[in-house]
Design an enzyme around this catalytic site. Structure first.
Site, PDB file in Angstrom:
ATOM      1  N   LYS A  13       0.816  -1.430   0.174  1.00 54.75           N
ATOM      2  CA  LYS A  13       0.023   0.024  -0.089  1.00 54.75           C
ATOM      3  C   LYS A  13       0.957   1.291   0.104  1.00 54.75           C
ATOM      4  O   LYS A  13       0.588   2.293  -0.871  1.00 54.75           O
ATOM      5  CB  LYS A  13      -0.911  -0.086   1.022  1.00 54.75           C
ATOM      6  CG  LYS A  13      -1.624  -1.084   1.373  1.00 54.75           C
ATOM      7  CD  LYS A  13      -2.850  -1.083   2.394  1.00 54.75           C
ATOM      8  CE  LYS A  13      -2.289  -1.106   3.686  1.00 54.75           C
ATOM      9  NZ  LYS A  13      -1.455  -2.529   4.186  1.00 54.75           N
ATOM     10  N   ARG A  88      -9.399   1.753  10.077  1.00 54.67           N
ATOM     11  CA  ARG A  88      -9.021   0.313  10.528  1.00 54.67           C
ATOM     12  C   ARG A  88     -10.015  -0.624  10.916  1.00 54.67           C
ATOM     13  O   ARG A  88      -9.925  -1.922  11.041  1.00 54.67           O
ATOM     14  CB  ARG A  88      -7.713   0.174  11.451  1.00 54.67           C
ATOM     15  CG  ARG A  88      -6.488   0.734  11.077  1.00 54.67           C
ATOM     16  CD  ARG A  88      -5.353   0.719  12.164  1.00 54.67           C
ATOM     17  NE  ARG A  88      -4.009   1.340  11.756  1.00 54.67           N
ATOM     18  CZ  ARG A  88      -3.050   0.796  11.062  1.00 54.67           C
ATOM     19  NH1 ARG A  88      -3.092  -0.747  10.728  1.00 54.67           N
ATOM     20  NH2 ARG A  88      -2.208   1.400  10.823  1.00 54.67           N
ATOM     21  N   ARG A 127      12.238  -6.704   3.147  1.00 56.08           N
ATOM     22  CA  ARG A 127      12.212  -5.454   2.912  1.00 56.08           C
ATOM     23  C   ARG A 127      13.063  -4.580   3.668  1.00 56.08           C
ATOM     24  O   ARG A 127      13.249  -4.775   4.915  1.00 56.08           O
ATOM     25  CB  ARG A 127      10.594  -4.944   2.738  1.00 56.08           C
ATOM     26  CG  ARG A 127      10.196  -4.779   4.425  1.00 56.08           C
ATOM     27  CD  ARG A 127       8.644  -4.330   3.980  1.00 56.08           C
ATOM     28  NE  ARG A 127       7.895  -4.174   5.276  1.00 56.08           N
ATOM     29  CZ  ARG A 127       6.718  -3.617   5.589  1.00 56.08           C
ATOM     30  NH1 ARG A 127       5.897  -3.379   4.346  1.00 56.08           N
ATOM     31  NH2 ARG A 127       6.441  -3.530   6.620  1.00 56.08           N
ATOM     32  N   ARG A 161      12.680  -2.697   9.725  1.00 53.67           N
ATOM     33  CA  ARG A 161      11.974  -2.427  10.838  1.00 53.67           C
ATOM     34  C   ARG A 161      12.154  -3.525  11.950  1.00 53.67           C
ATOM     35  O   ARG A 161      12.365  -4.811  11.432  1.00 53.67           O
ATOM     36  CB  ARG A 161      10.672  -2.181  10.471  1.00 53.67           C
ATOM     37  CG  ARG A 161      10.106  -0.988   9.928  1.00 53.67           C
ATOM     38  CD  ARG A 161       8.347  -1.152   9.420  1.00 53.67           C
ATOM     39  NE  ARG A 161       7.684  -1.420  10.206  1.00 53.67           N
ATOM     40  CZ  ARG A 161       6.253  -1.317  10.317  1.00 53.67           C
ATOM     41  NH1 ARG A 161       5.753  -0.800   9.200  1.00 53.67           N
ATOM     42  NH2 ARG A 161       5.422  -1.855  11.048  1.00 53.67           N
ATOM     43  N   ARG A 172       0.625  -9.109  13.580  1.00 53.64           N
ATOM     44  CA  ARG A 172       0.075  -7.978  12.680  1.00 53.64           C
ATOM     45  C   ARG A 172      -0.971  -8.491  11.816  1.00 53.64           C
ATOM     46  O   ARG A 172      -2.102  -7.962  11.591  1.00 53.64           O
ATOM     47  CB  ARG A 172       1.072  -7.310  12.004  1.00 53.64           C
ATOM     48  CG  ARG A 172       2.028  -6.381  12.755  1.00 53.64           C
ATOM     49  CD  ARG A 172       3.322  -6.039  12.267  1.00 53.64           C
ATOM     50  NE  ARG A 172       3.309  -5.455  11.240  1.00 53.64           N
ATOM     51  CZ  ARG A 172       4.352  -5.116  10.325  1.00 53.64           C
ATOM     52  NH1 ARG A 172       5.553  -5.876  10.680  1.00 53.64           N
ATOM     53  NH2 ARG A 172       4.295  -4.663   9.263  1.00 53.64           N
TER      54      ARG A 172
END
Length: 215
Positions: A13, A88, A127, A161, A172
């Site tokens: 996203k 959310r 990533r 991260r 998550r």
């Protein structure tokens, strides 16, 4: 043109939102960025955000809606807004709809980026980003032309991260399926949802999003 990009963590996203900002002049409303900016702004709303965050409490929907309203009414955008990280929950979706109506705007598209969980694990654990400009990279899908050097700004401070690992991702994903995935049915019932394949190359996914916008 106001739109929401829906999808689990790692669906891409953020990458697609940045492209829309660059190519269409849209404004990305990231709740995380807005909260960080508000905390240090010194405004009445900013002081409220700082007090809540400093106390280790969760920022309420009311505060987030207030920040979004501030952006919608003070930010000039020729291309419209992309809502990133909000809504959310179903309650937040209702609140956003009421806010848009109140400020004379509407939601044009909700685009669901469909990906499978196995692909998400591969995407997220590989990533990393440039610590200087935020450009995103991946161990296999998108590497810089020169190893360790950002193509965009030449920076060498690459960051990962702390929660980009398999265990954290499962937590998550659980939160996404519990709280956010009901929005798919919510916006489908309103006739605003379009689902696309989020597993293609970045350019392919971008082309699918543009096709929805231009329909």
């Amino acid at each position: 043109m106001n739109l929401i990009l829906l999808g689990p963590p790692g669906a891409g996203k953020g990458t697609q939102a940045r492209t829309l900002v660059e190519e269409r002049g849209m404004v990305q409303l990231s709740t995380g960025d807005m909260l960080r900016a508000a905390r240090t702004s010194g405004t009445e709303m900013g002081n409220k955000v700082a007090a809540v965050m400093d106390a280790g409490q969760l920022v309420t929907d009311e505060i987030v809606i207030g920040l979004i309203e501030e952006q919608l009414t003070t930010t000039e955008s020729t291309g419209g807004f992309i809502f990133d990280g909000f809504p959310r929950t179903l309650a937040q979706a209702d609140a956003l709809g009421e806010l848009l109506a109140r400020v004379g705007q509407k939601l044009d598209d909700v685009i669901e980026m469909r990906v499978d969980d196995e692909a998400l694990v591969s995407r997220i654990t590989g990533r990393y980003t440039c610590g200087s400009c935020g450009e995103g990279y991946h161990d296999t899908l998108k590497t810089p032309a020169k190893e360790g050097v950002c193509d965009n700004c030449g920076g060498t401070d690459m960051k990962r991260r702390a929660d980009d690992n398999e265990d954290a991702l499962k937590t998550r994903l659980m939160a996404y399926y519990r709280d956010t995935s009901p929005l798919i049915g919510y916006y489908y019932a309103k006739g605003q949802l379009t689902s696309i394949n989020g597993l293609g190359e970045i350019a392919e996914v971008g082309a699918a999003i543009n096709a929805v916008i231009e329909k």
